[in-house]
Scaffold this motif. Sequence first.
Motif, PDB file in Angstrom:
ATOM      1  N   THR A 184     111.451  -8.823   3.292  1.00 50.45           N
ATOM      2  CA  THR A 184     111.907  -8.040   2.131  1.00 50.45           C
ATOM      3  C   THR A 184     113.219  -7.372   2.520  1.00 50.45           C
ATOM      4  O   THR A 184     113.496  -7.210   3.709  1.00 50.45           O
ATOM      5  N   LEU A 206     116.534 -11.681  -2.691  1.00 50.49           N
ATOM      6  CA  LEU A 206     115.508 -10.712  -3.120  1.00 50.49           C
ATOM      7  C   LEU A 206     116.182  -9.352  -3.278  1.00 50.49           C
ATOM      8  O   LEU A 206     117.076  -9.001  -2.521  1.00 50.49           O
ATOM      9  N   GLU A 225     115.729  -5.030  -3.833  1.00 54.56           N
ATOM     10  CA  GLU A 225     114.802  -3.917  -3.648  1.00 54.56           C
ATOM     11  C   GLU A 225     115.608  -2.624  -3.550  1.00 54.56           C
ATOM     12  O   GLU A 225     116.731  -2.625  -3.066  1.00 54.56           O
ATOM     13  N   HIS A 265     105.279 -13.965   0.051  1.00 50.05           N
ATOM     14  CA  HIS A 265     105.461 -13.941  -1.398  1.00 50.05           C
ATOM     15  C   HIS A 265     104.550 -14.961  -2.091  1.00 50.05           C
ATOM     16  O   HIS A 265     104.072 -14.726  -3.201  1.00 50.05           O
TER      17      HIS A 265
END
Lengths: 327, 342
Positions: free
Chosen positions: A150, A179, A181, A214
């Motif tokens: 992540t 990704l 975040e 994931h």
Amino acid sequence: MAETLLFNALREAVDEEMGRDETVFVIGEDVGHYGGSYKVTKGLYEKYGPLRVLDTPIAENSFTGMAVGAAMTGLRPIVEGMNMGFLLLAFNQIANNAGMLPYTSGGNYHIPMVIRGPGGVGRQLGAEHSQRLEAYFQAVPGLKIVACSTPYNAKGLLKSAIRDKNPVLFFEHVLLYNLKEDLPSDEYLVPLDKADVVRPGKDVTILTYSRMRHHVLQAVKGIEAQGFDPEVIDLISLKPIDYDTIGESIRKTHKVIIVEECMRTGGIAAEIIASINDRFFDELDAPVMRLSSQDIPTPYNGRLESLTIVQPKQIVEAVEKMMTARV
Amino acid sequence: MVQERILPTFQATSAKIDKEEGLRLYEDMVLGRYFEDKCAEMYYRGKMFGFVHLYNGQEAVSSGVIKSMRPDDFVCSTYRDHVHALSAGVPANAVMAELFGKETGCSKGRGGSMHMFSKEHNLLGGFAFIGEGIPVALGAAFQSRYRRDALGDASADQVTAAFFGDGTTNNGQFFECLNMAALWKLPILFVVENNKWAIGMAHERASSQTEIYRKASVFGMPGYEVDGMDVLAVRDVAKQAVARARAGEGPTLIECLTYRFRGHSLADPDELRSQAEKDEWQARDPLTRMEAYLIEQNLADDAELKAIKKRIEVHVEDAVKFAESSPEPSPEELHRYIFAED
């Protein structure tokens, strides 16, 4: 908090550590002018200059060995493998020198270096660019192996890896660079040796890492729909494995499924199963199950490629099979 | 039969040397020779094990190069590393104890003959695989440049010498590192000890261009051919190369034409090299040659040289006693050193 893409999280980690410690430098193919094949070092050449972001000729074994020599003499190199598969060409320097030399030298030298880059199966990149070298390297003594998954852990782990006194193989995944975040604006570190309990549960422990985290999380809905409560653990550290966290989970669930992207033979799961049998056999209610990629060179054809790696549906089925089996 | 290469003529008078320096070089070569002879004896007496590669005959290279460097410069060796370690200042006690596998060895008994290390003496190691030490040496040289040019430390002018044999010059790492050293003007000496044989592979059977020093030219790097049986000739070339490197002018390739007086290792039956070839090179023994030079130049007399030999003989005997009486590594420390200690 700022929404950050994974490759930028890595870039921030490198930038912050280079700013913090002037012995930290980046070395590899196209890391400078080009900014890295996945833009992890974008802008750093302009900021830190050509020696601290060193573009190398295409000579993997030699520039990796050069990083070993620089680390032995007090610098902290970050080697970028343009694709981690290329590091097969540097296997000798990684295994004999980065891994074993501190021991062979009787502690004369330590080797604080990070070897990082994109691994895993991408989208139709063909067999050579779809490698999972963590399985090949796990037997080398002296190496630490980490897989981020992540933006949050990518940044915190890479910063820890750069500060570590030992050689760290740092696996990113070619399909996870975008990704997003929200990351804390304050500095943080993530420890290299701790597994991450991603979803606490009580029925079955699912161990996974990198992109398969994931896939497992996608499968969780299906698993819940069947009435089961899985505990999902991202291993993070592939060497050494965090058996404290794993043991705690097994004492609760008594069932383990391992989901990995490396191939079945000699894979990460193979090693973990053997160790779980050594350490926690009495806690198990069922044989440990593993879902791995198939033992074949990754085919180019998209349909065949997707058949070689584990899909979320297979994870749901595996949990159902394990939960409904007669003990 | 391939014609023997004609050695370049060396003008001994061009290399002025004073008594102190002459005797220092001589003593270092005697130490190398006596140490290796003692290793052979100890190996056959079952005191040391594994593959043991001796340096007899090549002493002029180690002494000529390393004694032209400063103690804070870096040395990177191969599996034939005992004498490089000694020239770099690692005590004979610590090298002998390493060969005996003792805790007092320079690698704490974990390395053995092919893995001599000493951080204290900037010995980057004995590297047992062909060519793998060259990139490591390149990294040490890069480190000097990095400290000087990226971190602005003007005192960071250390030079690195990487030693390797003729067989290694057909390995990719040799070419890759010559390229990078020239590209980045790194302070490094690539020292080829061309002893004509890679175990049983004659150099001319393995190399399309046998004159290794010529390979420097394609990288725009100076390459020198030097009589590797003449410590003053080696010293002369090494000093120039060290000065260039220290001044930031980049790397040099030095091909030393030399010969090993023993087999590849003590396990080598040495059946391929002709007696005539061995005799011819034996006649060029670098120790005998240096003795003759020192006497001829009135830098030493016979009695002084005998006294040095006697002293070194005792020194090597003492190293054996030290190694024999040293403790073995503790089994409790089997796992120590895998990872760095805090």
